[in-house]
Write a protein that holds these residues in place. Structure first.
Motif, mmCIF file in Angstrom:
data_model
loop_
_atom_site.group_PDB
_atom_site.id
_atom_site.type_symbol
_atom_site.label_atom_id
_atom_site.label_comp_id
_atom_site.label_asym_id
_atom_site.label_seq_id
_atom_site.Cartn_x
_atom_site.Cartn_y
_atom_site.Cartn_z
ATOM 1 N N LEU A 46 -33.452 68.161 11.267
ATOM 2 C CA LEU A 46 -32.754 69.566 10.824
ATOM 3 C C LEU A 46 -31.378 68.912 10.314
ATOM 4 N N GLU A 47 -30.779 67.709 10.657
ATOM 5 C CA GLU A 47 -29.635 67.195 9.984
ATOM 6 C C GLU A 47 -29.967 66.494 8.939
ATOM 7 N N ARG A 48 -31.081 65.783 8.729
ATOM 8 C CA ARG A 48 -31.488 65.243 7.707
ATOM 9 C C ARG A 48 -31.642 66.229 6.527
ATOM 10 N N GLY A 49 -32.526 67.217 6.790
ATOM 11 C CA GLY A 49 -32.545 68.288 5.693
ATOM 12 C C GLY A 49 -31.180 68.909 5.329
ATOM 13 N N LEU A 74 -27.012 66.589 -0.995
ATOM 14 C CA LEU A 74 -27.234 65.722 -2.065
ATOM 15 C C LEU A 74 -27.986 66.478 -3.336
ATOM 16 N N LYS A 75 -28.377 67.607 -3.028
ATOM 17 C CA LYS A 75 -29.205 68.327 -3.881
ATOM 18 C C LYS A 75 -30.582 67.931 -4.149
ATOM 19 N N ARG A 76 -31.125 67.419 -2.960
ATOM 20 C CA ARG A 76 -32.546 67.011 -3.101
ATOM 21 C C ARG A 76 -33.410 68.138 -2.306
ATOM 22 N N TYR A 77 -33.629 69.214 -2.940
ATOM 23 C CA TYR A 77 -33.766 70.478 -2.231
ATOM 24 C C TYR A 77 -35.387 70.362 -1.791
ATOM 25 N N GLU A 78 -36.058 69.843 -2.606
ATOM 26 C CA GLU A 78 -37.753 69.584 -2.183
ATOM 27 C C GLU A 78 -37.777 68.862 -1.012
ATOM 28 N N ASP A 79 -36.880 67.758 -0.950
ATOM 29 C CA ASP A 79 -36.990 66.770 0.524
ATOM 30 C C ASP A 79 -36.574 67.422 1.539
ATOM 31 N N ALA A 80 -35.431 68.349 1.306
ATOM 32 C CA ALA A 80 -34.653 69.036 2.483
ATOM 33 C C ALA A 80 -35.982 69.993 2.992
ATOM 34 N N LEU A 84 -34.180 79.841 7.498
ATOM 35 C CA LEU A 84 -32.950 80.527 6.379
ATOM 36 C C LEU A 84 -32.760 79.177 5.640
ATOM 37 N N ARG A 85 -32.553 78.036 6.139
ATOM 38 C CA ARG A 85 -32.422 76.723 5.202
ATOM 39 C C ARG A 85 -33.516 76.689 4.150
ATOM 40 N N ILE A 86 -34.659 76.824 4.533
ATOM 41 C CA ILE A 86 -35.913 76.604 3.641
ATOM 42 C C ILE A 86 -35.475 77.626 2.379
ATOM 43 N N GLY A 87 -35.583 78.813 2.840
ATOM 44 C CA GLY A 87 -35.110 79.876 1.819
ATOM 45 C C GLY A 87 -34.163 79.564 1.098
ATOM 46 N N LYS A 100 -32.390 77.905 -4.644
ATOM 47 C CA LYS A 100 -31.593 77.007 -5.486
ATOM 48 C C LYS A 100 -32.633 76.459 -6.403
ATOM 49 N N LEU A 101 -33.781 76.200 -5.904
ATOM 50 C CA LEU A 101 -34.852 75.864 -6.818
ATOM 51 C C LEU A 101 -35.433 76.822 -7.847
ATOM 52 N N ASN A 102 -34.870 78.120 -7.785
ATOM 53 C CA ASN A 102 -35.299 79.346 -8.575
ATOM 54 C C ASN A 102 -36.496 79.734 -8.494
ATOM 55 N N ASN A 103 -37.041 79.471 -6.968
ATOM 56 C CA ASN A 103 -38.095 79.992 -6.557
ATOM 57 C C ASN A 103 -38.024 81.425 -5.831
ATOM 58 N N ASP A 104 -37.748 82.542 -6.468
ATOM 59 C CA ASP A 104 -37.233 83.730 -6.038
ATOM 60 C C ASP A 104 -38.494 84.227 -4.865
#
Length: 462
Positions: free
Chosen positions: A238-241, A247-253, A272-275, A280-284
């Motif tokens: 969770l903390e790594r995500g 770091l704006k590495r959303y796919e890795d998160a 919630l964090r995945i959503g 942020k990746l514009n995948n609505d």
């Protein structure tokens, strides 16, 4: 001693419970009674523990250990005077018994006399070789006093005696954090990790300290080591995500948050964090899917309802945003953030009465932001309720004295109601505090702005 169902150690317990059912009194030695009482206390069966203490003292009236269990019950039931009296009696019989001091400290602690509790526990330290538990108790008493420096010292003593005392480690880091000593916490954890390099808890805590200091790369490395030390450690993923998000590495998160869903039951936080990452990746589509899962998983998590409401709000779909915030309010009608969003959405939809009601509720729940007062007051003006608007702004000015935005509004309202003296007073105050907001008069009170008095006062200061 813990009684087990698969060895002979539970025979005294079975014999005792059989005795209770038959009312046939059997003899137990004092150690057996101690084990029976200890078992019941651990199980939370206070009534049975009390019966065992009474029967034990009937058979062994001089047993100090059994009387100490009686003290424990007195403390549990908040019979502190009875506990104190019995402890004084026991102390006179066995002044070198450290357990008497520990229970005495417990009584002082219950009475919120933490300095005295510490004093007694420090005396107990001199009577025993088993000091670790006492260090922990002293540390906790210092925490009660908000003396984090001293608390830290004693929890460190615990960890020096037992490297795997993670409770002490958590308490040490809590003290560092409360004192804003994040750099010191990092130094301490690095020294600890030199001695215990595969401690996932320490790596996890080290990462959190780096995260607080916004050193996200070092935080990420620390969480990597926490996962290497224990690849089932949900908290580390969770903390790594969270760090990867920073770091704006959303796919890795997303990948790390998803791992937690497989390791344990899905948590609303991870969903919630995945959503949020998908948003942020514009995948609505996927963002909305995970926000929906969040509120279904935990309807009481306000951040879930806020996220899904703000999602539709940003898209300009105010009706859907209103639908979700209404659902949230039905679940928790005392949540001030819900009412704030409710007001803003209704305002955008030109539902002025509902918006005003929402702002009023927001204020009643303790949200005294300037914008809340201004928005509600302006709506009352629009709804043709000048007296209610005046009452609103007069309350607001108590929180924001000498605020020109409020003073111009009060000036306009009083002059609109032909209360010239009050209107002039607030107009002069508004001009004195900030002339730039004079446009408020013309914008909200066009008829008032044409009055000779108003024009004259404004012209004199332009």
């Amino acid at each position: 001693m813990e009684f087990s169902h698969d060895d002979n150690k539970n025979l005294p317990l079975t014999k005792f419970e059989s005795m209770l059912k038959t009312n046939h009194v059997l003899f137990f030695d004092s150690e057996e009674f101690e084990n029976i009482i200890h078992h019941y206390l651990n199980q939370g069966k206070i009534a049975l523990a009390k019966k065992a203490i009474k029967l034990g003292l009937d058979q062994h009236p001089t047993s100090i250990n059994l009387k100490l269990f009686k003290v424990e019950i007195f403390v549990f039931e908040d019979k502190l005077q009875e506990a104190d009296n019995l402890l004084n009696e026991l102390h006179s019989l066995d002044p070198m018994n450290e357990e008497i001091y520990i229970q005495k400290a417990n009584v002082y602690s219950k009475k919120d006399n933490h300095p005295k509790a510490i004093e007694v526990l420090k005396k107990a330290l001199q009577l025993t070789d088993d000091v670790v538990d006492l260090y922990s108790l002293i540390g906790m008493e210092y925490l009660f006093l908000d003396n984090f420096e001293e608390a830290k010292v004693y929890f460190m003593k615990c960890l020096e005696s037992d490297l795997n005392d993670y409770s002490a480690l958590y308490n040490i880091i809590y003290c560092f954090e409360f004192l804003n000593q994040n750099e010191d916490a990092i130094s301490y954890l690095n020294i600890y990790l030199d001695k215990n390099p595969y401690c996932e808890v320490a790596w996890h805590q080290l990462g959190k300290q780096y995260f607080i200091l916004k050193d996200y790369k070092k935080a990420l490395t620390s969480f990597d080591f926490a996962v290497i030390s224990d690849d089932t450690f949900v908290g580390a993923y969770l903390e790594r995500g969270k760090t990867l998000e920073a770091l704006k590495r959303y796919e890795d998160a997303i990948e790390n948050y998803t791992i937690t869903l497989k390791l344990d039951d899905p948590t609303s936080y991870a969903l919630l964090r995945i959503g949020s990452c998908y948003e942020k990746l514009n995948n609505d589509e996927l963002a909305l899917q995970y926000f929906d899962r969040t509120v279904h998983e935990d309807p009481l998590l306000d951040k879930g309802w806020i996220a899904i409401t703000k999602f539709h709000n940003k898209k300009g779909d105010y009706q859907k945003a209103l639908y979700y915030i209404n659902k949230a309010i039905n679940i928790d009608s005392e949540n001030v953030i819900y009412w704030k969003l409710y007001s803003q959405i209704n305002h955008r939809l030109d539902h002025f009465e509902e918006a005003e009601r929402g702002y009023k509720k927001t204020l009643e729940l303790g949200n005294y932001e300037l914008n809340t007062w201004l928005s509600r007051g302006d709506l009352l003006i629009k709804l043709g309720e000048p007296e209610a608007a005046i009452y609103n702004f007069e309350q607001a000015i108590e929180f924001y004295p000498d605020n020109a935005e409020i003073e111009y509004r009060l000036a306009g309202l009083y002059l609109y109601l032909n209360e010239t003296d009050k209107g002039t007073f607030y107009l002069k105050n508004g001009i004195k505090h900030n002339l730039d907001y004079a446009f408020i008069i013309e914008e909200l009170f066009p008829k008032v702005s044409n009055k000779v008095l108003v024009k004259k006062l404004l012209k004199a200061h332009l």
